[in-house]
Design a protein around this motif. Structure first.
Motif: not given
Length: 151
Positions: A103-110
């Motif tokens: 989830t944190n990786g997705l937040l960073i990508q966004n």
């Protein structure tokens, strides 16, 4: 054989890592980018510690006759059932850490995508307003026509 002290240490380190990932997630959501650098360093240390504990656990189990075929859960059931509940908790924490990290990786990508779009928009605007600032950094608004107050 009592593996509990070793497993408890791994459990404690993994719980601390999950808390760190939760802090990272809250920080990503709040936008406090300064704290992210500190968290990144802490995460690196925590991962190194967890890797060391996992290696020690594997070596400890191997030294007591566990094989890859047995698997940790199977071996603990057969040879150290009092340690099984801690191991099962470790597995749950590991799944939680994996989900938080994803989830944190997705937040960073966004956030990266948003920043890239903002930079692209700013670059586009800047290329259309060429000459807005002079080499000295002062506004340089040259418009065709007369200046105010001239005849």
């Amino acid at each position: 054989m009592d593996l509990n002290p070793h497993l408890q240490a791994e459990h404690h380190a993994l719980a601390a890592f999950v808390a760190l990932l939760e802090t990272e997630q809250n920080t990503l959501l709040s936008g406090d980018t300064d704290l992210l650098l500190t968290l990144a360093a802490s995460k690196t240390e925590a991962v190194e510690k967890l890797n060391g504990l996992a290696d020690a656990r594997k070596n400890n189990l191997r030294s007591h006759g566990a094989t890859a075929k047995d698997g940790t859960t199977g071996w603990l059931k057969a040879h150290a059932p009092t340690s099984l509940s801690v191991w099962l908790d470790i597995q749950k924490l590991a799944e939680q850490a994996q989900q938080l990290n994803r989830t944190n990786g997705l937040l960073i990508q966004n956030k990266l995508r948003y920043n890239q779009q903002a930079l692209t928009a700013l670059s586009s605007v800047a290329s259309h307003i060429h000459g807005l600032y002079g080499p000295d950094g002062q506004p340089h608004l040259s418009k065709p026509g007369r200046t105010l107050g001239s005849v």
